[in-house]
Scaffold this motif. Sequence first.
Motif, PDB file in Angstrom:
ATOM      1  N   GLU A 168       0.855  -1.084  -0.228  1.00  0.00           N
ATOM      2  CA  GLU A 168      -0.177  -0.217  -0.023  1.00  0.00           C
ATOM      3  C   GLU A 168       1.038   1.297   0.009  1.00  0.00           C
ATOM      4  O   GLU A 168       1.868   1.359   0.864  1.00  0.00           O
ATOM      5  CB  GLU A 168      -0.918  -0.007   1.341  1.00  0.00           C
ATOM      6  CG  GLU A 168      -1.808  -1.222   1.313  1.00  0.00           C
ATOM      7  CD  GLU A 168      -2.537  -1.241   2.515  1.00  0.00           C
ATOM      8  OE1 GLU A 168      -3.733  -1.576   2.553  1.00  0.00           O
ATOM      9  OE2 GLU A 168      -2.195  -1.130   3.687  1.00  0.00           O
ATOM     10  N   LEU A 169       0.899   1.907  -1.171  1.00  0.00           N
ATOM     11  CA  LEU A 169       1.578   3.379  -1.194  1.00  0.00           C
ATOM     12  C   LEU A 169       0.663   4.393  -0.860  1.00  0.00           C
ATOM     13  O   LEU A 169      -0.398   4.481  -1.023  1.00  0.00           O
ATOM     14  CB  LEU A 169       1.927   3.417  -2.759  1.00  0.00           C
ATOM     15  CG  LEU A 169       2.847   2.506  -3.341  1.00  0.00           C
ATOM     16  CD1 LEU A 169       3.292   2.496  -4.691  1.00  0.00           C
ATOM     17  CD2 LEU A 169       4.238   2.280  -2.427  1.00  0.00           C
ATOM     18  N   PRO A 176      -1.119   7.872  -1.174  1.00  0.00           N
ATOM     19  CA  PRO A 176      -2.047   8.020  -2.521  1.00  0.00           C
ATOM     20  C   PRO A 176      -1.157   8.948  -3.659  1.00  0.00           C
ATOM     21  O   PRO A 176      -1.037   8.513  -4.866  1.00  0.00           O
ATOM     22  CB  PRO A 176      -3.205   8.853  -2.086  1.00  0.00           C
ATOM     23  CG  PRO A 176      -3.261   8.235  -0.998  1.00  0.00           C
ATOM     24  CD  PRO A 176      -2.126   8.187  -0.213  1.00  0.00           C
ATOM     25  N   GLU A 177      -0.299   9.687  -3.218  1.00  0.00           N
ATOM     26  CA  GLU A 177       0.366  10.635  -4.046  1.00  0.00           C
ATOM     27  C   GLU A 177       1.638  10.076  -4.682  1.00  0.00           C
ATOM     28  O   GLU A 177       2.094  10.114  -6.094  1.00  0.00           O
ATOM     29  CB  GLU A 177       1.102  12.007  -3.348  1.00  0.00           C
ATOM     30  CG  GLU A 177       1.922  11.722  -2.050  1.00  0.00           C
ATOM     31  CD  GLU A 177       1.091  11.370  -0.748  1.00  0.00           C
ATOM     32  OE1 GLU A 177       1.878  11.204   0.105  1.00  0.00           O
ATOM     33  OE2 GLU A 177      -0.268  11.631  -0.993  1.00  0.00           O
ATOM     34  N   VAL A 178       2.370   8.933  -3.963  1.00  0.00           N
ATOM     35  CA  VAL A 178       3.334   8.058  -4.562  1.00  0.00           C
ATOM     36  C   VAL A 178       2.851   7.192  -5.518  1.00  0.00           C
ATOM     37  O   VAL A 178       3.322   7.197  -6.541  1.00  0.00           O
ATOM     38  CB  VAL A 178       4.072   7.385  -3.493  1.00  0.00           C
ATOM     39  CG1 VAL A 178       5.024   6.360  -4.318  1.00  0.00           C
ATOM     40  CG2 VAL A 178       4.623   8.195  -2.452  1.00  0.00           C
ATOM     41  N   HIS A 179       1.532   6.489  -5.175  1.00  0.00           N
ATOM     42  CA  HIS A 179       0.878   5.752  -6.115  1.00  0.00           C
ATOM     43  C   HIS A 179       0.281   6.380  -7.487  1.00  0.00           C
ATOM     44  O   HIS A 179       0.407   5.846  -8.647  1.00  0.00           O
ATOM     45  CB  HIS A 179      -0.324   5.015  -5.461  1.00  0.00           C
ATOM     46  CG  HIS A 179      -1.054   3.972  -6.275  1.00  0.00           C
ATOM     47  ND1 HIS A 179      -2.061   4.453  -7.132  1.00  0.00           N
ATOM     48  CD2 HIS A 179      -0.771   2.632  -6.363  1.00  0.00           C
ATOM     49  CE1 HIS A 179      -2.494   3.390  -7.973  1.00  0.00           C
ATOM     50  NE2 HIS A 179      -1.679   2.437  -7.348  1.00  0.00           N
ATOM     51  N   ASP A 180      -0.145   7.840  -7.324  1.00  0.00           N
ATOM     52  CA  ASP A 180      -0.540   8.386  -8.442  1.00  0.00           C
ATOM     53  C   ASP A 180       0.638   8.834  -9.408  1.00  0.00           C
ATOM     54  O   ASP A 180       0.512   8.797 -10.372  1.00  0.00           O
ATOM     55  CB  ASP A 180      -1.207   9.709  -8.017  1.00  0.00           C
ATOM     56  CG  ASP A 180      -2.667   9.388  -7.351  1.00  0.00           C
ATOM     57  OD1 ASP A 180      -3.158   8.177  -7.518  1.00  0.00           O
ATOM     58  OD2 ASP A 180      -2.998  10.320  -6.638  1.00  0.00           O
ATOM     59  N   ALA A 217      -3.338   3.785  -0.694  1.00  0.00           N
ATOM     60  CA  ALA A 217      -4.253   3.734   0.577  1.00  0.00           C
ATOM     61  C   ALA A 217      -3.418   4.727   1.729  1.00  0.00           C
ATOM     62  O   ALA A 217      -2.281   4.848   1.507  1.00  0.00           O
ATOM     63  CB  ALA A 217      -3.991   2.389   1.179  1.00  0.00           C
ATOM     64  N   PRO A 218      -4.369   5.216   2.334  1.00  0.00           N
ATOM     65  CA  PRO A 218      -3.615   6.087   3.487  1.00  0.00           C
ATOM     66  C   PRO A 218      -2.877   5.296   4.581  1.00  0.00           C
ATOM     67  O   PRO A 218      -3.332   4.424   5.204  1.00  0.00           O
ATOM     68  CB  PRO A 218      -4.829   6.907   4.225  1.00  0.00           C
ATOM     69  CG  PRO A 218      -5.929   5.893   4.203  1.00  0.00           C
ATOM     70  CD  PRO A 218      -5.802   5.109   2.589  1.00  0.00           C
ATOM     71  N   VAL A 219      -1.623   5.362   4.336  1.00  0.00           N
ATOM     72  CA  VAL A 219      -0.550   4.642   5.295  1.00  0.00           C
ATOM     73  C   VAL A 219      -0.043   5.584   6.410  1.00  0.00           C
ATOM     74  O   VAL A 219       0.310   6.722   6.303  1.00  0.00           O
ATOM     75  CB  VAL A 219       0.653   4.079   4.512  1.00  0.00           C
ATOM     76  CG1 VAL A 219      -0.003   3.030   3.621  1.00  0.00           C
ATOM     77  CG2 VAL A 219       1.318   5.214   3.703  1.00  0.00           C
ATOM     78  N   PRO A 220       0.224   4.679   7.540  1.00  0.00           N
ATOM     79  CA  PRO A 220       0.405   5.592   8.832  1.00  0.00           C
ATOM     80  C   PRO A 220       1.696   6.441   8.880  1.00  0.00           C
ATOM     81  O   PRO A 220       1.979   7.450   9.193  1.00  0.00           O
ATOM     82  CB  PRO A 220       0.526   4.608   9.975  1.00  0.00           C
ATOM     83  CG  PRO A 220       0.142   3.243   9.417  1.00  0.00           C
ATOM     84  CD  PRO A 220      -0.031   3.375   7.693  1.00  0.00           C
TER      85      PRO A 220
END
Length: 132
Positions: A59-60, A62-66, A105-108
């Motif tokens: 799970e990355l 969101p900005e990294v995944h985008d 995903a929002p990751v901690p």
Amino acid sequence: MGLLKQMEQVVEECESALIAKIAGNDPVELCDDLRRECDDHAVVCSQHRVLVPNEYTVELAPEVHDELAAQGGQIGQRLTDVLAQHAAKREYEWAGPLAVHVTAAPVPNGRYRITSSARTHIPAGALGPRTD
């Protein structure tokens, strides 16, 4: 044997550089954590058989995944290759077909989170004909 080890290190460095181009953020750490997830969930079945999870989710943020999606990167396949090589070196057996899924995903920690599970592969015809 020293030459073979040097060649292996060069290949691993090239692979890390490729992932760095694709991922941009802490690629070596991500690969190390993926390997550690595999090692931490290994189950020793016998002296010559060690079973490991075959399904991994990265799970990355969101900005990294985008950013990766915009670059058209094949990060999931690259991470699958890294994990397959790691398991081959340690002579691990997969619980089923290996897959690494990359999602947003929002990751901690604001970077990534890795989870794994063992999922067996059941062919569609293995359960017999459907009786609807």
